[in-house]
Design a protein around this motif. Sequence first.
Motif, short mmCIF file in Angstrom:
data_model
loop_
_atom_site.label_atom_id
_atom_site.label_comp_id
_atom_site.label_asym_id
_atom_site.label_seq_id
_atom_site.Cartn_x
_atom_site.Cartn_y
_atom_site.Cartn_z
N GLY A 1 12.11 5.83 3.74
CA GLY A 1 13.18 5.38 4.62
C GLY A 1 14.47 5.01 3.91
O GLY A 1 15.51 4.87 4.54
N GLY A 2 14.40 4.82 2.60
CA GLY A 2 15.60 4.52 1.84
C GLY A 2 15.43 5.06 0.45
O GLY A 2 14.30 5.21 -0.03
N SER A 3 16.53 5.37 -0.23
CA SER A 3 16.45 5.90 -1.59
C SER A 3 16.44 4.74 -2.57
O SER A 3 17.27 3.84 -2.48
N THR A 4 15.51 4.78 -3.49
CA THR A 4 15.42 3.67 -4.43
C THR A 4 16.74 3.52 -5.19
O THR A 4 17.33 4.51 -5.62
N PRO A 5 17.21 2.28 -5.37
CA PRO A 5 18.48 2.09 -6.10
C PRO A 5 18.35 2.44 -7.58
O PRO A 5 19.35 2.70 -8.24
N VAL B 1 0.83 -1.20 0.00
CA VAL B 1 0.00 0.00 0.00
C VAL B 1 0.87 1.26 0.00
O VAL B 1 0.66 2.19 -0.79
N GLN B 2 1.86 1.30 0.86
CA GLN B 2 2.65 2.54 0.89
C GLN B 2 3.52 2.67 -0.35
O GLN B 2 3.67 3.77 -0.90
N LYS B 3 4.02 1.56 -0.84
CA LYS B 3 4.88 1.62 -2.02
C LYS B 3 4.09 2.00 -3.26
O LYS B 3 4.51 2.84 -4.06
N GLY B 4 2.93 1.40 -3.40
CA GLY B 4 2.10 1.71 -4.56
C GLY B 4 1.64 3.16 -4.54
O GLY B 4 1.67 3.86 -5.55
N SER C 1 12.83 -9.84 -5.60
CA SER C 1 11.57 -9.19 -5.94
C SER C 1 11.91 -7.74 -6.24
O SER C 1 13.08 -7.35 -6.19
N SER C 2 10.88 -6.97 -6.55
CA SER C 2 11.07 -5.54 -6.72
C SER C 2 12.06 -5.25 -7.85
O SER C 2 12.73 -4.22 -7.85
N SER C 3 12.19 -6.18 -8.78
CA SER C 3 13.08 -6.04 -9.94
C SER C 3 14.51 -5.72 -9.55
O SER C 3 15.24 -5.08 -10.28
N ARG C 4 14.92 -6.17 -8.36
CA ARG C 4 16.18 -5.68 -7.82
C ARG C 4 17.39 -6.57 -8.08
O ARG C 4 18.52 -6.14 -7.86
N SER C 5 17.20 -7.81 -8.52
CA SER C 5 18.33 -8.74 -8.50
C SER C 5 19.47 -8.33 -9.42
O SER C 5 20.63 -8.40 -9.03
N THR C 6 19.15 -7.92 -10.64
CA THR C 6 20.24 -7.52 -11.54
C THR C 6 20.99 -6.32 -10.97
O THR C 6 22.22 -6.30 -10.93
N ALA C 7 20.23 -5.34 -10.50
CA ALA C 7 20.88 -4.11 -10.02
C ALA C 7 21.61 -4.33 -8.70
O ALA C 7 22.75 -3.89 -8.54
N MET C 8 20.99 -5.02 -7.76
CA MET C 8 21.59 -5.12 -6.42
C MET C 8 22.47 -6.37 -6.27
O MET C 8 23.65 -6.27 -5.96
N THR C 9 21.89 -7.55 -6.48
CA THR C 9 22.69 -8.77 -6.37
C THR C 9 23.75 -8.77 -7.47
O THR C 9 24.90 -9.16 -7.23
N GLY C 10 23.35 -8.35 -8.65
CA GLY C 10 24.30 -8.29 -9.77
C GLY C 10 25.47 -7.36 -9.46
O GLY C 10 26.62 -7.67 -9.76
N LYS D 1 8.14 3.29 -10.99
CA LYS D 1 8.07 2.51 -9.75
C LYS D 1 9.40 2.55 -9.04
O LYS D 1 10.46 2.47 -9.68
N ALA D 2 9.35 2.66 -7.72
CA ALA D 2 10.56 2.59 -6.92
C ALA D 2 10.84 1.14 -6.56
O ALA D 2 9.91 0.34 -6.43
N SER D 3 12.10 0.80 -6.39
CA SER D 3 12.45 -0.53 -5.89
C SER D 3 12.56 -0.47 -4.37
O SER D 3 12.59 0.61 -3.78
N VAL D 4 12.60 -1.64 -3.75
CA VAL D 4 12.65 -1.67 -2.29
C VAL D 4 13.94 -1.02 -1.78
O VAL D 4 15.02 -1.24 -2.32
#
Lengths: 761, 153
Positions: free
Chosen positions: A606-610, A336-339, A521-530, A452-455
């Motif tokens: 609380g955090g800046s989207t990557p 809810v808050q993210k959307g 999730s949050s389309s984050r794996s390539t950007a963050m884990t990658g 959309k922002a990522s987590v």
Amino acid sequence: MSARPLRVVGHPVPRVDAIEKVTGRARYVTDLTLPGMAHAKVLRSPYAHARVRRVDVTRARARPGVFAALAGADLTWCDPYYGPAYRDRPVLAIGVARYEGEPVAAVAAVDEATAEEALELIDVDYEPLAPVMTLEEALAEDAPLVHAGQPPAGHFADLSTLRPRPGTNICHQFQFARGDAAAALGGADVVVEDAYRFPPVQHVALEPHAAVAAWDETGALTLWASTQNPYSVRVELAKMFDVPLARIRVVVPHLGGGFGSKTYAKLEPLAATLARAAARPVRLAASVPEAFQTVRRCASRVAVRAGFRRDGTLVAVACDADYDVGAYADIGPRVVQKGTYTATGPYRVPHVRLEARAVYTNTTPGGAFRGFGVPQLAWALESLFDVAADRLDRDPVDLRRQNFLAHGEEFAPGDTPIDGKLEESLSRAAEAIGWTRAPAADRGRGVAAMLKASVAPSVSEAIVRLHADGSVTVLASAVEMGQGTRTVLTQIAAEVLSVPLARVTVVQPDTAVTPYDQTTSSSRSTAMTGRAVQVAAEDVRDQLLAIAAQNLGVAARELALADGAVVAPARRLTYPEALALKFGMSGGELIGRGVIAPGRTAAPLGGSTPFWEMAVGAAEVSVDEETGAVRVERYVSVADVGRAINPLLLEGQDEGGVVQGLGHTLLEEMLYADGHLLNGTLLVYRVPRADDTPSELECHFVENADGSGPFGAKGAGEGSLIPVSPAVANALARLTGVRLRDLPLTPERVWRALRARSPRA
Amino acid sequence: MTIRLVVNGRPRDLEVAPHALLLDVLRDTLDLKGAKRSCDTQVCGACTVLVDGLAVSACTYLAVEADGRSVLTVEGLADGESLHPLQRAFVEAGAVQCGFCTSGMLLTAKAMLAENRTPTRDDVLHYLRGSLCRCTGYRKIVDAVLAAAETAR
Ligand code: FES
Ligand code: FES
């Protein structure tokens, strides 16, 4: 970044797990068997809301072949509650059943048939209570309460401040404001407003949820689970069983699709509980109908007002959104808050007032689903944008372009500036669909955009090991669920270390082995884990350069990696040679570490989207005026991805996202009547089939290498789905003059709207 | 009861219950895990195998019905290490994502190509109506089937 051309990154290499998948060798949770493994079945509430006065499992327990039979009241030896936002969900109903299909009792037996038979021996005394099945019912004065008391806060630091509103079904509220929306709307030249509904839909990952749990003789727990979040599952289990994190091991084989349905604990708590009670490994595999009783997308109703100046400048947006999160919070409050946070889309809006409520109802819990709350609000805003274009007598493409946030512009104070070029995506989409050429008389075109922002904040860690023979192991916990993360991580490591793809192995996620990763999730794996893998591989590279510099007597900056060797201007040292020099023997390995942990910031969430996920969709539709059936004939998706690490996989992601979006746009809705879900099976719940897809489907990418991820990549995979419904509805409106506000656009709805249409002037 | 059938070219004599489903016999008795269980109601096609060349939903097909017949599962599709043209096409076209639908898709496509060696895109779309994929959006699967049909010519 070196200017060296990329060898494998950016190339459409086939996925590294393709062969195991086309030969049937890929292993999923339900393919695993452990010695002595029992099979579990679950008895579920037939009522949407009922007091559970008594559950008698004695006869089931006594049945030969049954190892354990449990009800909620039996769970005195563990903390039976779990949940990522609030720990409001019991493993088995305790005192109250809050939705149809809620687990009430469970059995582990020698085989599935025995477990099934034992369920029939369980007596439950229910006292049906009045349920609240819709947002309207749940928010009514004196509505029956889904939850009477307040649950303790869950394990998410940024959600620990969440509080339900006592005495109501409101589980969480979110507000965001900037400027003075009321005054700006009052002073706007043109104000448009409307209310839009988004249905509850199910992910229908082809593999339903499954888990195998086993406790060992030392009291340590291992789970093989179809989960997108092994580390979140580990936290839940550690709390439930009061066991150190280090003694819980979550292993994730291949997933048969996720789409958000497998985020956070689902079946794992029950599987682990049964395994403990049965004192042997237990396998719990959901059926498709049970998946419908496990999680779904949060349905919504959204009222939105937008004010424009005569020249088309958007000055204010006010939005009131209610999300139906079902019987338990799951991750609903964050959905809810993210959307709602990006309710204003990719536009510059000086005056904003956003208010959202997460509302409990007696239905399947709502949770994460591709887009995470954003599709619901983009459906509203992007539909309204076309209404505004009509009122302003402007072209919808031009009006959007005029109001787009520019590259580098602030979205909200403290958050990451916009890191992509929406206008480029829009131009490419408009060109590909042929926006400026008139469509055929029986076709209409529409566009829509998303942001959309990522987590954030989030953490990804990785370890890269270079072995004595020059081969490489990547340890990372991004889950392969079809999106291709294992391939992308392989490419990144192979690129940095200059080895062939076949020399790199990415280990399956295993919390005892692969390091922390917050979530897949949050389309984050390539950007963050990658990025973590890239940093870890660079760590190994630097160690190799140091070894070579020392042994060759050359400065490290004059060295480079090429074809599995460190090359100096006149010499080269293969990796095995370098390692042999370092260790004085043919053993030992280099270990690199990558940690991506940007931490908390002053950004509103609380955090800046990557990265910002940004995309544009353009649809061309036709409609059968006799039946109301809408057909999407052509569809173009353009996503701003920074860099496509693997264009083939990325295209596949976005094609799949578009078609999944067509599902909730045209076909899908979980229908309830009299407290019952009417269509929780694939016999009656229709997801897109091959012949439902557009005749032409194009997915394009804007690549300016402007992302914070590896090689300038950003996240992708959710963006393509989000514009689908408004783009299709906008196309339908432009074709027929009919504006629909409720999804899905079923033939019946469209037919009725066409019939009701006032004759056009 | 005892049934005698050929599975992936190999004769098998099996003791099965009269109500045993072919899918369970393949997966549990023969340890052939390639066919998947999803909808369990003959809608999704994840469990598709070929019986005497015809595509059947193993989730709703009694094992005893396969008595005296020849069953092909995804494990029998490749010729040793050499992939079947359909498998190769799926790999190259990017037609595989999570892979849960893949074995069913491959066998359905094989049955189709046996019936129709020169399918059009529409033929393929129509034939695959009983095979759900939630990941790919189908486009690359159809591309792969058409490419395999092309190679076979
Ligand atoms: S599992 Fe057999 S058709 Fe779906
Ligand atoms: S690849 Fe996942 S269902 Fe088809």
